[in-house]
Scaffold this motif. Structure first.
Motif, PDB file in Angstrom:
ATOM      1  N   ALA A  93       9.746  -2.207  -6.474  1.00  0.00           N
ATOM      2  CA  ALA A  93       9.186  -3.361  -5.758  1.00  0.00           C
ATOM      3  C   ALA A  93       8.845  -4.520  -6.702  1.00  0.00           C
ATOM      4  CB  ALA A  93       7.934  -2.935  -4.999  1.00  0.00           C
ATOM      5  N   GLY A  94       9.017  -4.298  -8.011  1.00  0.00           N
ATOM      6  CA  GLY A  94       8.773  -5.360  -8.978  1.00  0.00           C
ATOM      7  C   GLY A  94       7.351  -5.452  -9.469  1.00  0.00           C
ATOM      8  N   LEU A  95       6.540  -4.413  -9.249  1.00  0.00           N
ATOM      9  CA  LEU A  95       5.162  -4.427  -9.738  1.00  0.00           C
ATOM     10  C   LEU A  95       5.177  -4.169 -11.248  1.00  0.00           C
ATOM     11  CD1 LEU A  95       3.268  -2.386  -6.982  1.00  0.00           C
ATOM     12  CD2 LEU A  95       3.626  -4.845  -7.123  1.00  0.00           C
ATOM     13  N   THR A  96       4.404  -4.958 -11.993  1.00  0.00           N
ATOM     14  CA  THR A  96       4.380  -4.814 -13.453  1.00  0.00           C
ATOM     15  C   THR A  96       3.321  -3.825 -13.917  1.00  0.00           C
ATOM     16  OG1 THR A  96       2.919  -6.743 -13.586  1.00  0.00           O
ATOM     17  CG2 THR A  96       5.279  -7.131 -13.855  1.00  0.00           C
ATOM     18  N   LYS A  97       2.315  -3.595 -13.095  1.00  0.00           N
ATOM     19  CA  LYS A  97       1.284  -2.604 -13.409  1.00  0.00           C
ATOM     20  C   LYS A  97       1.225  -1.581 -12.287  1.00  0.00           C
ATOM     21  CE  LYS A  97      -3.478  -2.081 -14.984  1.00  0.00           C
ATOM     22  NZ  LYS A  97      -4.755  -2.763 -15.288  1.00  0.00           N
ATOM     23  N   MET A  98       1.290  -0.319 -12.648  1.00  0.00           N
ATOM     24  CA  MET A  98       1.358   0.740 -11.646  1.00  0.00           C
ATOM     25  C   MET A  98       0.036   0.893 -10.904  1.00  0.00           C
ATOM     26  SD  MET A  98       4.451   1.775 -11.734  1.00  0.00           S
ATOM     27  CE  MET A  98       4.790   0.018 -12.023  1.00  0.00           C
ATOM     28  N   PRO A  99       0.095   1.115  -9.586  1.00  0.00           N
ATOM     29  CA  PRO A  99      -1.139   1.360  -8.825  1.00  0.00           C
ATOM     30  C   PRO A  99      -1.774   2.686  -9.244  1.00  0.00           C
ATOM     31  CG  PRO A  99       0.741   0.927  -7.369  1.00  0.00           C
ATOM     32  CD  PRO A  99       1.284   1.157  -8.736  1.00  0.00           C
ATOM     33  N   GLU A 100      -3.085   2.789  -9.083  1.00  0.00           N
ATOM     34  CA  GLU A 100      -3.738   4.090  -9.196  1.00  0.00           C
ATOM     35  C   GLU A 100      -3.297   4.931  -8.003  1.00  0.00           C
ATOM     36  OE1 GLU A 100      -7.944   4.373 -11.089  1.00  0.00           O
ATOM     37  OE2 GLU A 100      -7.968   2.633  -9.760  1.00  0.00           O
ATOM     38  N   VAL A 101      -3.175   6.223  -8.207  1.00  0.00           N
ATOM     39  CA  VAL A 101      -2.769   7.123  -7.123  1.00  0.00           C
ATOM     40  C   VAL A 101      -3.920   8.077  -6.847  1.00  0.00           C
ATOM     41  CG1 VAL A 101      -1.058   8.782  -6.314  1.00  0.00           C
ATOM     42  CG2 VAL A 101      -0.386   6.967  -7.917  1.00  0.00           C
ATOM     43  N   GLY A 102      -4.306   8.171  -5.581  1.00  0.00           N
ATOM     44  CA  GLY A 102      -5.433   9.016  -5.225  1.00  0.00           C
ATOM     45  C   GLY A 102      -5.149   9.897  -4.021  1.00  0.00           C
ATOM     46  N   VAL A 103      -5.958  10.936  -3.888  1.00  0.00           N
ATOM     47  CA  VAL A 103      -5.869  11.864  -2.751  1.00  0.00           C
ATOM     48  C   VAL A 103      -7.268  12.040  -2.191  1.00  0.00           C
ATOM     49  CG1 VAL A 103      -5.377  14.242  -2.056  1.00  0.00           C
ATOM     50  CG2 VAL A 103      -3.872  13.085  -3.702  1.00  0.00           C
ATOM     51  N   TYR A 104      -7.387  12.022  -0.852  1.00  0.00           N
ATOM     52  CA  TYR A 104      -8.693  12.292  -0.240  1.00  0.00           C
ATOM     53  C   TYR A 104      -8.575  13.460   0.734  1.00  0.00           C
ATOM     54  CZ  TYR A 104      -7.081   9.371   3.740  1.00  0.00           C
ATOM     55  OH  TYR A 104      -6.375   8.828   4.792  1.00  0.00           O
ATOM     56  N   GLN A 105      -9.643  14.244   0.784  1.00  0.00           N
ATOM     57  CA  GLN A 105      -9.658  15.454   1.606  1.00  0.00           C
ATOM     58  C   GLN A 105      -9.854  15.095   3.079  1.00  0.00           C
ATOM     59  OE1 GLN A 105      -9.200  18.642   0.503  1.00  0.00           O
ATOM     60  NE2 GLN A 105      -8.879  17.871  -1.583  1.00  0.00           N
ATOM     61  N   SER A 106      -8.844  15.330   3.892  1.00  0.00           N
ATOM     62  CA  SER A 106      -8.940  15.082   5.327  1.00  0.00           C
ATOM     63  C   SER A 106      -7.732  15.689   6.023  1.00  0.00           C
ATOM     64  CB  SER A 106      -8.979  13.575   5.614  1.00  0.00           C
ATOM     65  OG  SER A 106      -8.881  13.336   7.006  1.00  0.00           O
ATOM     66  N   PRO A 107      -7.936  16.286   7.217  1.00  0.00           N
ATOM     67  CA  PRO A 107      -6.791  16.809   7.965  1.00  0.00           C
ATOM     68  C   PRO A 107      -5.958  15.703   8.610  1.00  0.00           C
ATOM     69  CG  PRO A 107      -8.796  17.100   9.236  1.00  0.00           C
ATOM     70  CD  PRO A 107      -9.211  16.579   7.887  1.00  0.00           C
ATOM     71  N   GLU A 108      -6.487  14.461   8.651  1.00  0.00           N
ATOM     72  CA  GLU A 108      -5.720  13.374   9.264  1.00  0.00           C
ATOM     73  C   GLU A 108      -4.458  13.126   8.451  1.00  0.00           C
ATOM     74  OE1 GLU A 108      -7.361   9.493   9.347  1.00  0.00           O
ATOM     75  OE2 GLU A 108      -7.759   9.410   7.199  1.00  0.00           O
ATOM     76  N   ILE A 109      -3.385  12.697   9.121  1.00  0.00           N
ATOM     77  CA  ILE A 109      -2.124  12.404   8.454  1.00  0.00           C
ATOM     78  C   ILE A 109      -2.082  10.900   8.267  1.00  0.00           C
ATOM     79  CG2 ILE A 109       0.385  12.409   8.693  1.00  0.00           C
ATOM     80  CD1 ILE A 109      -1.848  15.112  10.221  1.00  0.00           C
TER      81      ILE A 109
END
Length: 298
Positions: A93-109
């Motif tokens: 997508a042309g982003l020069t700085k990578m996003p932080e990647v996170g996970v949150y606990q939830s049964p929702e999709i």
């Protein structure tokens, strides 16, 4: 308690910043002995409306992590595939700085992207999404969120909300002043009084805010279609369609505990449950989004 502290902290920052800006620009009180100074009122409302919105934007990553319980998984071998997929899509997508990647606990999709800029962003996914979607569907969801970041949707949403806030404040105070004036006699006596005028202004803020909400919701729905199109370009149309179809199958799976009180993050997520009041919905119906992708209407 966590949500209350975040709310208090945000409001203290807003009030402090507004006070500083009003002093720097020497904005005079809009209510004077000679009447209402509409120019000062407009500047006052623009500052209040915009500053509040942009402070929320600047704090969005921090607030999302705390309110949603997001765990950053960059460098965690358990989520290496998730992180590498996000980084691959971000580079595409042309982003020069990578996003932080996170996970949150939830049964929702679900998943969301937030952050003050393209180079300071967060992409987070629920454990429910990781557990119930296949690889192609997950990639489609991630591509949609990266498209939001690449499009600068967080900034444009803050701009739209700031302008709407400003005009809501402007017209509510203008109408409150007109009501106060209409209740005065020919000698200028009477009127609402300070506390009644404040009460009327608050009620009008709520009424005009509700009236303006469909405009913000419409913009949010439009950017969802645009992010779907961007996601299709990044991951492939079939993966983006598969992701939306996967969400369609599981849209009613939510976590009441996490969902309650987190309405502020609803517009950041890839989907939301069907709403009776469509005009106030931040997301278009999934069937319309799928149809738009299949027909190439974006």
């Amino acid at each position: 308690m966590k949500r209350i502290l975040l709310f208090i902290m945000t409001n203290i920052l807003v009030m402090a910043m507004v006070s500083i800006i009003l002093n720097v620009f020497n904005v005079q009180p809009y209510l004077t002995s000679s009447g209402l100074n509409t120019q000062s009122l407009l500047i006052f409302c623009l500052i209040w409306g915009s500053v509040g919105s942009f402070i929320s934007l600047m704090m969005s990553k921090f607030m999302a992590k705390r309110a949603m319980g997001v765990e950053i998984v960059d460098g965690n071998p358990q989520f290496s595939e998730l992180v590498s997929t996000v980084h691959h899509l971000a580079k595409k997508a042309g982003l020069t700085k990578m996003p932080e990647v996170g996970v949150y606990q939830s049964p929702e999709i679900n998943a969301f992207a937030t952050g003050p800029s393209r180079n300071n962003s967060l992409v987070a996914v629920s454990t429910g999404l990781l557990n119930r979607m296949n690889k192609d569907e997950v990639e489609g969801v991630l591509a949609h969120e990266i498209a939001h970041v690449a499009n600068g949707d967080m900034i444009t949403m803050a701009l739209v909300q700031g302008v709407v806030n400003a005009f809501v404040m402007f017209f509510s105070r203008l109408v409150a002043f007109a009501i106060d004036n209409a209740m005065r006699d020919e000698n200028g006596r009477g009127g609402l009084g300070m506390f009644a005028r404040m009460g009327v202004t608050i009620v009008l803020d709520i009424v005009f805010g509700i009236a303006a909400a469909p405009l913000v919701a419409w913009f949010s729905r439009w950017r969802e279609f645009r992010a779907d199109a961007g996601g299709a370009q990044l991951a492939g149309r079939h993966k983006m369609v598969a992701a939306l179809q996967g969400l369609q199958r599981t849209i009613d799976v939510v976590d009441p505990e996490l969902d309650a009180g987190n309405d502020n993050f609803a517009a950041l997520k890839i989907s939301s449950p069907k709403s009776i009041a469509f005009l106030f919905s931040t997301h278009p119906p999934l069937e319309k989004r799928i149809s738009a992708l299949q027909q190439g209407n974006f």
